[in-house]
Design an enzyme around this catalytic site. Structure first.
Site, PDB file in Angstrom:
ATOM      1  N   TYR A 156      -5.486  14.250   6.811  1.00  0.00           N
ATOM      2  CA  TYR A 156      -4.330  14.638   6.007  1.00  0.00           C
ATOM      3  C   TYR A 156      -4.591  15.901   5.191  1.00  0.00           C
ATOM      4  CZ  TYR A 156      -2.853   9.795   6.931  1.00  0.00           C
ATOM      5  OH  TYR A 156      -2.512   8.602   7.521  1.00  0.00           O
ATOM      6  N   HIS A 164      -9.825   6.586  12.643  1.00  0.00           N
ATOM      7  CA  HIS A 164      -8.409   6.977  12.629  1.00  0.00           C
ATOM      8  C   HIS A 164      -7.707   6.656  13.945  1.00  0.00           C
ATOM      9  CE1 HIS A 164      -5.541   9.878  10.395  1.00  0.00           C
ATOM     10  NE2 HIS A 164      -4.853   9.147  11.221  1.00  0.00           N
ATOM     11  N   GLY A 213      10.104   2.552   9.623  1.00  0.00           N
ATOM     12  CA  GLY A 213      10.575   3.298  10.775  1.00  0.00           C
ATOM     13  C   GLY A 213      10.464   4.801  10.664  1.00  0.00           C
ATOM     14  N   ASP A 260      -3.896   4.646   0.815  1.00  0.00           N
ATOM     15  CA  ASP A 260      -4.387   4.958   2.160  1.00  0.00           C
ATOM     16  C   ASP A 260      -4.503   6.464   2.306  1.00  0.00           C
ATOM     17  OD1 ASP A 260      -4.828   4.155   5.110  1.00  0.00           O
ATOM     18  OD2 ASP A 260      -3.291   5.719   5.204  1.00  0.00           O
ATOM     19  N   GLY A 293       0.799  -1.212   0.000  1.00  0.00           N
ATOM     20  CA  GLY A 293       0.000   0.000   0.000  1.00  0.00           C
ATOM     21  C   GLY A 293       0.835   1.267   0.000  1.00  0.00           C
ATOM     22  N   PHE A 294       0.263   2.318  -0.578  1.00  0.00           N
ATOM     23  CA  PHE A 294       0.914   3.629  -0.628  1.00  0.00           C
ATOM     24  C   PHE A 294       0.163   4.587   0.281  1.00  0.00           C
ATOM     25  CE2 PHE A 294       1.695   7.871  -2.470  1.00  0.00           C
ATOM     26  CZ  PHE A 294       3.085   7.867  -2.475  1.00  0.00           C
ATOM     27  N   GLY A 295       0.870   5.176   1.238  1.00  0.00           N
ATOM     28  CA  GLY A 295       0.276   6.136   2.156  1.00  0.00           C
ATOM     29  C   GLY A 295       0.371   7.545   1.616  1.00  0.00           C
ATOM     30  N   GLN A 307      -5.001  -0.936  11.272  1.00  0.00           N
ATOM     31  CA  GLN A 307      -3.783  -0.258  10.822  1.00  0.00           C
ATOM     32  C   GLN A 307      -3.028   0.210  12.059  1.00  0.00           C
ATOM     33  OE1 GLN A 307      -3.357   3.926   8.854  1.00  0.00           O
ATOM     34  NE2 GLN A 307      -4.211   2.549   7.331  1.00  0.00           N
ATOM     35  N   SER A 313       6.400   8.061  -0.035  1.00  0.00           N
ATOM     36  CA  SER A 313       7.555   8.795  -0.556  1.00  0.00           C
ATOM     37  C   SER A 313       7.054   9.778  -1.593  1.00  0.00           C
ATOM     38  CB  SER A 313       8.581   7.835  -1.175  1.00  0.00           C
ATOM     39  OG  SER A 313       9.661   8.565  -1.726  1.00  0.00           O
TER      40      SER A 313
END
Length: 312
Positions: free
Chosen positions: A56, A118, A220, A51, A24-26, A190, A263
């Protein structure tokens, strides 16, 4: 050099007829323009699980990136799994549906694949996402229970537009409480998890109940101690000609969890998707020889996500 295999395409079944892409991509990215660019890069690299979160403040930018891909014909909605989250100020049942619908509008989607609470902490309801008193302390809402909020999420599934529901930043104790009273069990939880915080007991409980454990901060979050400089991980990476990040992410999928990675660098995004299966001896080394144990985010104690900057 990396050896391509099917690990990156792993889907994990839940207790329902839902399977969740493990990779998954946050989208916790502060700048909306950068969010749109990074989301487009993630979709281009092959990520099919996004996600998102009301908190956000960039769901609209994610929605724009999705529409770009739909219009270009490079992505079909049915191939995509989108998660977003109910923020702490909207825990009262009457606030849940409006918050859910607002997220759908911003994301420009008719359906949300998984809608997540959340954190288990209810904040003072209102438009201020980070309510504080004169001393700077969070103002919590004692007028609603987590079970009541969960019931409101169950009704979203009943009414359509929401395929599954889940929890985030939850302890095993709190998760047990919800599973005991739930009419619709969580499809996904999550939590912070990585080789320095493997959460084996929580993972065992999730497996028993058909719940997917999704790890955030899977690398991390660039905090100290630096997970990606761990000697066990770096030695495996060197031996297998992989990056430390690829080793840590492959470990996450192979032990049965989903993960999120974020990223804004297109090359790093591609690298994080380009994972492949670790040999059994590497998995044993990581379980037996990594002794550091650290939690980077105190959200499970306060309800305040440590990786989201405070803002008005």
């Amino acid at each position: 050099m990396t050896t391509s295999d099917s690990l990156r395409y792993t889907r994990i079944p839940t207790h329902e007829a839902v399977t969740i892409p493990a990779v998954g991509f946050g989208t916790l990215i502060p700048d909306p323009l950068v969010t749109r660019q990074a989301t487009r890069a993630a979709l281009g690299a092959g990520f099919r699980h996004l996600d998102c979160a009301e908190r956000y403040r960039n769901e609209a930018a994610v929605g724009d990136a999705l529409q770009d891909a739909f219009r270009a014909g490079t992505l079909r909605r049915q191939d995509l799994f989108v998660t977003t989250k109910l923020w702490n100020t909207n825990h009262r049942p009457e606030r849940v549906r409006p918050a859910f619908d607002a997220s759908r509008r911003r994301l420009q989607l008719d359906e949300i694949d998984c809608y997540i609470i959340h954190t288990p902490f209810a904040f003072q309801p209102g438009d201020e996402q980070d309510p504080r008193d004169a001393s700077g302390h969070v103002i919590y809402d004692s007028g609603v229970t987590l079970a009541e909020t969960w019931g409101a999420l169950e009704r979203l599934v009943d009414e359509g537009h929401c395929k599954s529901i889940g929890l985030s930043d939850i302890t095993l104790e709190k998760l047990r409480e919800i599973v005991e009273v739930a009419r619709i069990r969580p499809a996904m939880v999550q939590v912070e998890s990585h080789p320095y915080l493997p959460e084996w007991d929580l993972l065992d409980f999730c497996r028993e109940h058909g719940i997917v454990l999704q790890a955030f901060a899977a690398l991390g979050h660039a905090m100290k101690p630096n997970l990606l400089a761990d000697p066990v991980i770096t030695a495996i990476a060197e031996r297998l000609q992989k990056t430390p990040a690829q080793v840590a992410l492959a470990w996450a999928v192979q032990r049965g969890t989903a993960f999120l990675t974020t990223s804004t660098n297109p090359r790093r995004i591609e690298e994080n998707f380009d994972i492949s299966t670790l040999p059994a001896d590497a998995m044993r080394e990581m379980r037996d020889h990594i002794t550091t144990n650290v939690r980077f985010n105190t959200v499970v104690e306060t309800g305040v996500p440590g990786f989201i900057p405070r803002a008005g």
